[in-house]
Design a protein around this motif. Structure first.
Motif, PDB file in Angstrom:
ATOM      1  N   TYR A  22       0.787  -1.235   0.000  1.00  0.00           N
ATOM      2  CA  TYR A  22       0.000   0.000   0.000  1.00  0.00           C
ATOM      3  C   TYR A  22       0.821   1.288   0.000  1.00  0.00           C
ATOM      4  CZ  TYR A  22      -4.096  -2.890   0.566  1.00  0.00           C
ATOM      5  OH  TYR A  22      -5.087  -3.813   0.364  1.00  0.00           O
ATOM      6  N   SER A  23       2.004   1.287   0.575  1.00  0.00           N
ATOM      7  CA  SER A  23       2.816   2.514   0.605  1.00  0.00           C
ATOM      8  C   SER A  23       3.738   2.599  -0.600  1.00  0.00           C
ATOM      9  CB  SER A  23       3.643   2.576   1.887  1.00  0.00           C
ATOM     10  OG  SER A  23       2.788   2.641   3.008  1.00  0.00           O
ATOM     11  N   THR A  24       4.513   1.547  -0.804  1.00  0.00           N
ATOM     12  CA  THR A  24       5.474   1.518  -1.897  1.00  0.00           C
ATOM     13  C   THR A  24       4.806   1.159  -3.226  1.00  0.00           C
ATOM     14  OG1 THR A  24       7.098   0.773  -0.281  1.00  0.00           O
ATOM     15  CG2 THR A  24       7.721   0.595  -2.588  1.00  0.00           C
ATOM     16  N   LYS A  25       3.706   0.422  -3.129  1.00  0.00           N
ATOM     17  CA  LYS A  25       2.929  -0.036  -4.292  1.00  0.00           C
ATOM     18  C   LYS A  25       3.735  -0.969  -5.207  1.00  0.00           C
ATOM     19  CE  LYS A  25      -0.461   3.560  -4.115  1.00  0.00           C
ATOM     20  NZ  LYS A  25      -1.161   3.044  -2.990  1.00  0.00           N
ATOM     21  N   ASP A  26       4.612  -1.746  -4.599  1.00  0.00           N
ATOM     22  CA  ASP A  26       5.374  -2.757  -5.332  1.00  0.00           C
ATOM     23  C   ASP A  26       4.607  -4.073  -5.198  1.00  0.00           C
ATOM     24  OD1 ASP A  26       7.116  -4.695  -6.304  1.00  0.00           O
ATOM     25  OD2 ASP A  26       8.898  -3.713  -5.469  1.00  0.00           O
ATOM     26  N   LEU A  27       3.713  -4.311  -6.137  1.00  0.00           N
ATOM     27  CA  LEU A  27       2.834  -5.475  -6.042  1.00  0.00           C
ATOM     28  C   LEU A  27       3.587  -6.789  -6.201  1.00  0.00           C
ATOM     29  CD1 LEU A  27      -0.331  -4.157  -7.927  1.00  0.00           C
ATOM     30  CD2 LEU A  27       0.219  -4.060  -5.485  1.00  0.00           C
ATOM     31  N   HIS A  28       4.604  -6.810  -7.059  1.00  0.00           N
ATOM     32  CA  HIS A  28       5.403  -8.036  -7.211  1.00  0.00           C
ATOM     33  C   HIS A  28       6.039  -8.436  -5.878  1.00  0.00           C
ATOM     34  CE1 HIS A  28       5.370  -6.796 -11.519  1.00  0.00           C
ATOM     35  NE2 HIS A  28       5.212  -8.099 -11.676  1.00  0.00           N
ATOM     36  N   LYS A  29       6.691  -7.479  -5.253  1.00  0.00           N
ATOM     37  CA  LYS A  29       7.383  -7.756  -3.990  1.00  0.00           C
ATOM     38  C   LYS A  29       6.378  -8.086  -2.885  1.00  0.00           C
ATOM     39  CE  LYS A  29      10.926  -7.813  -1.181  1.00  0.00           C
ATOM     40  NZ  LYS A  29      11.831  -8.934  -1.169  1.00  0.00           N
ATOM     41  N   SER A  30       5.256  -7.375  -2.852  1.00  0.00           N
ATOM     42  CA  SER A  30       4.281  -7.643  -1.794  1.00  0.00           C
ATOM     43  C   SER A  30       3.700  -9.048  -1.937  1.00  0.00           C
ATOM     44  CB  SER A  30       3.178  -6.578  -1.751  1.00  0.00           C
ATOM     45  OG  SER A  30       2.460  -6.524  -2.948  1.00  0.00           O
ATOM     46  N   ILE A  31       3.445  -9.495  -3.157  1.00  0.00           N
ATOM     47  CA  ILE A  31       2.961 -10.868  -3.355  1.00  0.00           C
ATOM     48  C   ILE A  31       3.997 -11.859  -2.842  1.00  0.00           C
ATOM     49  CG2 ILE A  31       2.458 -12.637  -5.093  1.00  0.00           C
ATOM     50  CD1 ILE A  31       0.946 -10.460  -6.662  1.00  0.00           C
ATOM     51  N   ASP A  32       5.262 -11.631  -3.173  1.00  0.00           N
ATOM     52  CA  ASP A  32       6.327 -12.517  -2.684  1.00  0.00           C
ATOM     53  C   ASP A  32       6.348 -12.554  -1.158  1.00  0.00           C
ATOM     54  OD1 ASP A  32       7.172 -13.173  -5.226  1.00  0.00           O
ATOM     55  OD2 ASP A  32       8.832 -11.729  -5.241  1.00  0.00           O
ATOM     56  N   LEU A  33       6.236 -11.389  -0.543  1.00  0.00           N
ATOM     57  CA  LEU A  33       6.250 -11.322   0.925  1.00  0.00           C
ATOM     58  C   LEU A  33       5.024 -12.013   1.524  1.00  0.00           C
ATOM     59  CD1 LEU A  33       7.534  -7.665   1.350  1.00  0.00           C
ATOM     60  CD2 LEU A  33       8.801  -9.773   1.864  1.00  0.00           C
ATOM     61  N   VAL A  58      -4.999  -9.676  -6.967  1.00  0.00           N
ATOM     62  CA  VAL A  58      -5.459 -10.390  -8.157  1.00  0.00           C
ATOM     63  C   VAL A  58      -6.685  -9.710  -8.744  1.00  0.00           C
ATOM     64  CG1 VAL A  58      -6.512 -12.555  -8.952  1.00  0.00           C
ATOM     65  CG2 VAL A  58      -4.454 -12.624  -7.536  1.00  0.00           C
ATOM     66  N   GLN A  59      -7.646  -9.402  -7.904  1.00  0.00           N
ATOM     67  CA  GLN A  59      -8.874  -8.786  -8.390  1.00  0.00           C
ATOM     68  C   GLN A  59      -8.646  -7.386  -8.951  1.00  0.00           C
ATOM     69  OE1 GLN A  59     -11.651  -9.175  -5.152  1.00  0.00           O
ATOM     70  NE2 GLN A  59     -11.932 -11.351  -5.519  1.00  0.00           N
ATOM     71  N   SER A  60      -7.596  -6.720  -8.483  1.00  0.00           N
ATOM     72  CA  SER A  60      -7.340  -5.366  -8.982  1.00  0.00           C
ATOM     73  C   SER A  60      -6.537  -5.339 -10.277  1.00  0.00           C
ATOM     74  CB  SER A  60      -6.630  -4.534  -7.916  1.00  0.00           C
ATOM     75  OG  SER A  60      -5.296  -4.934  -7.752  1.00  0.00           O
ATOM     76  N   VAL A  61      -5.813  -6.415 -10.583  1.00  0.00           N
ATOM     77  CA  VAL A  61      -4.957  -6.382 -11.780  1.00  0.00           C
ATOM     78  C   VAL A  61      -5.370  -7.351 -12.880  1.00  0.00           C
ATOM     79  CG1 VAL A  61      -2.972  -5.532 -10.484  1.00  0.00           C
ATOM     80  CG2 VAL A  61      -3.194  -7.978 -10.902  1.00  0.00           C
ATOM     81  N   VAL A  62      -6.138  -8.374 -12.552  1.00  0.00           N
ATOM     82  CA  VAL A  62      -6.526  -9.369 -13.560  1.00  0.00           C
ATOM     83  C   VAL A  62      -7.944  -9.061 -14.031  1.00  0.00           C
ATOM     84  CG1 VAL A  62      -6.856 -11.823 -14.030  1.00  0.00           C
ATOM     85  CG2 VAL A  62      -5.077 -11.108 -12.432  1.00  0.00           C
ATOM     86  N   PRO A  63      -8.132  -8.917 -15.350  1.00  0.00           N
ATOM     87  CA  PRO A  63      -9.490  -8.684 -15.853  1.00  0.00           C
ATOM     88  C   PRO A  63     -10.428  -9.818 -15.423  1.00  0.00           C
ATOM     89  CG  PRO A  63      -7.867  -8.322 -17.585  1.00  0.00           C
ATOM     90  CD  PRO A  63      -7.141  -8.924 -16.417  1.00  0.00           C
ATOM     91  N   LYS A  64     -11.668  -9.462 -15.120  1.00  0.00           N
ATOM     92  CA  LYS A  64     -12.626 -10.431 -14.576  1.00  0.00           C
ATOM     93  C   LYS A  64     -12.798 -11.658 -15.462  1.00  0.00           C
ATOM     94  CE  LYS A  64     -15.125  -7.228 -11.759  1.00  0.00           C
ATOM     95  NZ  LYS A  64     -16.340  -6.770 -11.198  1.00  0.00           N
ATOM     96  N   GLN A  65     -12.896 -11.482 -16.759  1.00  0.00           N
ATOM     97  CA  GLN A  65     -13.094 -12.633 -17.642  1.00  0.00           C
ATOM     98  C   GLN A  65     -11.880 -13.548 -17.629  1.00  0.00           C
ATOM     99  OE1 GLN A  65     -16.047 -13.515 -19.210  1.00  0.00           O
ATOM    100  NE2 GLN A  65     -14.902 -15.428 -19.391  1.00  0.00           N
TER     101      GLN A  65
END
Length: 83
Positions: A22-33, A58-65
């Motif tokens: 949420y602060s750094t917005k590094d989604l790759h790293k946050s998923i790993d953590l 996942v819900q914010s970056v992957v299209p629903k379909q």
């Protein structure tokens, strides 16, 4: 007397992952953590929080379909393996 409870190791790791998310917005790293928390502390409440945060990402970056298509494929794979 302390007002603040000491964080567990899982709590410290979750705090880091949450900040990365949420602060750094590094989604790759946050998923790993988050995944690391689930692997090393599977029964901790932070593991469940991590699952929820990964689902949020996942819900914010992957299209629903695309997400639905992937879920259907996973379900079909499981059904085939049960046959």
């Amino acid at each position: 007397m302390r007002n603040k409870a000491e964080l567990t190791e899982a709590g410290k790791q979750y705090t880091e992952a949450y900040a990365m998310h949420y602060s750094t917005k590094d989604l790759h790293k946050s998923i790993d953590l988050y995944r690391g928390i689930m692997a090393t502390h599977p029964n901790a409440k932070e593991a469940e929080y991590s699952r929820t945060q990964i689902q949020n990402i996942v819900q914010s970056v992957v299209p629903k379909q695309r997400l639905l298509d992937a879920q259907v494929e996973v379900a079909l794979t499981c059904l085939r393996s049960q046959s």
